[in-house]
Design an enzyme around this catalytic site. Structure first.
Site, PDB file in Angstrom:
ATOM      1  N   GLU A  83      19.982 -19.373  32.073  1.00 12.81           N
ATOM      2  CA  GLU A  83      20.145 -19.331  33.554  1.00 12.81           C
ATOM      3  C   GLU A  83      19.931 -20.527  34.356  1.00 12.81           C
ATOM      4  OE1 GLU A  83      18.609 -15.582  34.950  1.00 12.81           O
ATOM      5  OE2 GLU A  83      19.526 -14.352  33.562  1.00 12.81           O
ATOM      6  N   HIS A 138      26.991  -9.264  32.236  1.00 11.30           N
ATOM      7  CA  HIS A 138      26.567  -8.037  33.041  1.00 11.30           C
ATOM      8  C   HIS A 138      27.747  -7.832  33.997  1.00 11.30           C
ATOM      9  CE1 HIS A 138      22.639  -7.935  31.390  1.00 11.30           C
ATOM     10  NE2 HIS A 138      22.575  -9.655  31.478  1.00 11.30           N
ATOM     11  N   ASP A 144      26.893  -5.400  29.449  1.00 10.81           N
ATOM     12  CA  ASP A 144      26.888  -4.158  30.021  1.00 10.81           C
ATOM     13  C   ASP A 144      27.880  -3.903  31.314  1.00 10.81           C
ATOM     14  OD1 ASP A 144      25.158  -5.368  32.056  1.00 10.81           O
ATOM     15  OD2 ASP A 144      23.486  -4.145  31.455  1.00 10.81           O
TER      16      ASP A 144
HETATM   17  O1  G2I Z   1      18.237  -8.744  34.313  1.00  7.36           O
HETATM   18  C1  G2I Z   1      18.990  -8.300  33.167  1.00  7.36           C
HETATM   19  C2  G2I Z   1      18.715  -9.779  32.352  1.00  7.36           C
HETATM   20  C3  G2I Z   1      19.651 -10.763  32.980  1.00  7.36           C
HETATM   21  N1  G2I Z   1      19.428 -12.070  31.725  1.00  7.36           N
HETATM   22  C4  G2I Z   1      18.231 -12.435  31.441  1.00  7.36           C
HETATM   23  C5  G2I Z   1      17.576 -11.058  30.867  1.00  7.36           C
HETATM   24  O2  G2I Z   1      16.176 -11.555  30.376  1.00  7.36           O
HETATM   25  C6  G2I Z   1      17.230 -10.114  31.818  1.00  7.36           C
HETATM   26  O3  G2I Z   1      16.651  -8.978  31.380  1.00  7.36           O
HETATM   27  C7  G2I Z   1      15.921  -8.326  32.143  1.00  7.36           C
HETATM   28  C8  G2I Z   1      15.004  -7.214  31.204  1.00  7.36           C
HETATM   29  O4  G2I Z   1      16.145  -6.565  30.583  1.00  7.36           O
HETATM   30  C9  G2I Z   1      14.223  -6.500  32.118  1.00  7.36           C
HETATM   31  O5  G2I Z   1      13.531  -5.347  31.455  1.00  7.36           O
HETATM   32  O6  G2I Z   1      14.877  -8.960  32.560  1.00  7.36           O
HETATM   33  C10 G2I Z   1      14.081  -8.413  33.645  1.00  7.36           C
HETATM   34  C11 G2I Z   1      13.388  -9.222  34.450  1.00  7.36           C
HETATM   35  O7  G2I Z   1      13.951 -10.434  35.069  1.00  7.36           O
HETATM   36  C12 G2I Z   1      13.299  -7.299  32.911  1.00  7.36           C
HETATM   37  O8  G2I Z   1      12.497  -6.371  33.713  1.00  7.36           O
HETATM   38  C13 G2I Z   1      11.287  -6.536  33.787  1.00  7.36           C
HETATM   39  C14 G2I Z   1      11.102  -5.912  35.062  1.00  7.36           C
HETATM   40  O9  G2I Z   1      11.358  -6.430  36.153  1.00  7.36           O
HETATM   41  C15 G2I Z   1       9.594  -5.862  35.222  1.00  7.36           C
HETATM   42  O10 G2I Z   1       9.127  -5.333  36.482  1.00  7.36           O
HETATM   43  C16 G2I Z   1       8.839  -5.326  33.980  1.00  7.36           C
HETATM   44  O11 G2I Z   1       7.401  -5.562  33.984  1.00  7.36           O
HETATM   45  O12 G2I Z   1      10.822  -5.868  32.769  1.00  7.36           O
HETATM   46  C17 G2I Z   1       9.329  -6.109  32.762  1.00  7.36           C
HETATM   47  C18 G2I Z   1       8.961  -5.643  31.372  1.00  7.36           C
HETATM   48  O13 G2I Z   1       9.260  -4.098  31.284  1.00  7.36           O
END
Ligand code: G2I
Length: 510
Positions: free
Chosen positions: A165, A242, A273
């Protein structure tokens, strides 16, 4: 989601004859056997086409045995959703912790899967200490982080999202400690450092909203071209994908992928997704299926597109509801791990059977707008355009379109008109037919057909301006008509149905 399942059109298996003919010919020309579509998992079907089909996963999900069983069997590639990010792997400067990421690479090894490492350099999920460093120390910290992590996973990670990003929506560089310290050179420095640590891994830049042509993908294209010209070790570009049913499908995704491929780079769909505003309904599910299918078709059509990863495969573990309140249902399987129509659409696009559940083999869709300023007058004026989203030409005389409406009171005989179309109204046929068992919003339909012609892959008929009235010119109430929608610009219309060779290939019947 059972409602969606029940509402889905049931189809007989197989492609409509006009598409089958073209496919059989293509297979024969390619020297392969012109046999029936293969059975198999999503990954097996993709692998038969030289691609992988993968899913993101996350450590807290793996103890869920049913989840892990499908993750391990249906997918040939996995990406850790969080456990290889900087905040997990180097929470304190110089103190590395790869325990969670190792669980994911071990799972992959046990299930014969490849791993996409995600991600080495990103502005988000960055531990606080990185942002607190004096800028003069950021480059060394970044190089050390990349070197330690990529070395640790050498041989276990097939591809890395080295930089994630890097761009804002307008194509400018996103602010980050890395950009502040090194300017845009941080990208090349990160790639060179990763290559030194793991010369065999494929190195990618990854971003969202770069799937279609536009300012942000132009910025990624300019950066990728420059890096290739300068001989920086860059192997590919990851398009996260996304998507959301309410925002439309990325503009010219296939052409956009192809321009990166033409630089000599691989392309991967890395985080697919398709979310929607909840509650889900059959119309949104149909659009979602179409988007999943179109992404799959775009990847299949571009030789350098190496594969597709969904950003987890089930609604049970989706990131969407937590980030976009009120939205969800974005994944291929529902929260009970039951495949949704989108799953069938992907399978079918990959050339598989549809699991006996119906499916969506059609490569045609219809877009609709209302050109009617009044929904209560004596005429209905739909504008329709047929689009071929597939890879083979469609023979127009095989195709019909149905626009469903209610007659309200008055005569049961109709006059129908084609007022204008770039393909010529003289090739467009139109008539009104009664529905034998009237449905809510539909006791009649306007059927549109074609006398001649074919629609090339990617082509559209352009708008067909249609009009109908009752022969006694009594008024309609269009507001409850199944196909009616007050939108005045063309949009995908799953409530206007399309048939090829008599089989439903687009939309949901009332
Ligand atoms: O946001 C969707 C994706 C966009 N592209 C980059 C990816 O790395 C991103 O993935 C998501 C994860 O799927 C989420 O699971 O990235 C998020 C964070 O930017 C992740 O969320 C985080 C939560 O915000 C936190 O509160 C949590 O502690 O996941 C963490 C671990 O479960």
């Amino acid at each position: 989601m059972s409602l969606v399942k029940r509402c889905r059109p049931r189809r007989t298996r197989g492609l409509p004859a006009l598409l089958v003919g073209a496919l059989a010919l293509a297979t024969t020309l390619a020297g392969g056997p012109a046999t029936a579509a293969p059975q198999g998992t999503l990954h097996e079907l993709a692998a038969a086409q030289g691609k992988y089909f993968g899913s993101a996963t996350d450590n807290p999900e793996l103890p869920d045995a049913a989840y892990a069983a499908t993750l391990g069997s249906e997918f040939g590639q996995i990406t850790p959703g969080n456990s290889m990010k900087w905040d997990t792997t180097e929470p304190v400067q110089g103190r590395f912790d790869f325990a969670k990421g190792d669980v994911v690479t071990d799972f992959a090894q046990q299930h014969g899967q490849t791993v996409r490492g995600h991600t080495l350099v990103w502005h988000s999920q960055l531990p606080g200490w990185v942002g607190s460093l004096p800028p003069a120390q950021v480059e060394a910290a970044m190089k050390n982080h990349i070197t330690e992590e990529a070395t640790h996973y050498r041989g276990k990670v097939a591809a890395w999202d080295v930089v994630n990003e890097p761009f804002n929506e307008d194509g400018t560089y996103r602010a980050s400690p890395f950009h502040t310290a090194m300017g845009s050179d941080y990208v090349a420095t990160a790639l060179r450092t990763a290559h030194a640590a793991d010369p065999d891994a494929k190195l990618y830049l990854n971003d969202y909203n770069i799937e279609g042509l536009g300012a942000k993908s132009d910025a990624m294209y300019a950066l990728a071209s420059k890096l290739v010209d300068e001989g920086v070790p860059l192997d590919g570009v990851g398009m996260q994908a996304h998507l959301a049913v309410q925002y439309g499908f990325p503009y010219e995704m296939r052409a956009n992928m192809q321009r990166f491929a033409d630089l000599g780079l691989d392309v991967a769909v890395t985080e697919l997704d398709v979310r929607m505003q909840l509650p889900a309904d059959a119309t949104k599910a149909a659009t979602q299926s179409a988007y999943y299918r179109q992404v799959t078709e775009a990847c299949l059509a571009v030789e350098r597109c190496v594969g597709i990863t969904v950003w987890d495969y089930t609604d049970k573990y989706s990131w969407v509801p937590g980030t976009f309140p009120g939205q969800g249902s974005a994944n291929l399987y529902d929260e009970n791990l039951t495949p949704k129509p989108a799953y069938d659409a992907v399978r079918t696009a990959l050339g598989g059977d549809d699991g006996g559940e119906g499916g969506d083999p059609g490569a045609l869709k219809v877009q609709y707008r209302s050109s009617d300023s009044s929904a209560g007058d004596n005429q209905i004026k739909p504008g329709l355009q047929l689009v071929n989203t597939g890879a083979t030409a469609a023979s127009l005389p095989e195709v019909t379109i149905r626009y469903w409406f209610t007659s309200d009171n008055g005569a049961s005989t109709y006059s129908t008109w084609c007022d204008w179309s770039p393909i010529g109204c003289n090739t467009v046929t139109h008539r009104v037919a009664a529905v034998s068992t009237p449905k809510a919003g539909a006791d009649h339909y306007l059927e549109v057909g074609f006398g001649s012609g074919s629609l090339a892959p990617g082509a559209t008929t352009g708008e067909i301006q249609l009009r109908l009235n009752k022969t006694d010119w009594s008024d309609f109430d269009e507001s409850d008509d199944y196909s009616h929608n007050a939108g005045t610009s063309y949009a995908d219309a799953p409530k206007v149905t399309v048939y090829a060779g008599g089989e439903l290939v687009w939309g949901i019947e009332p």
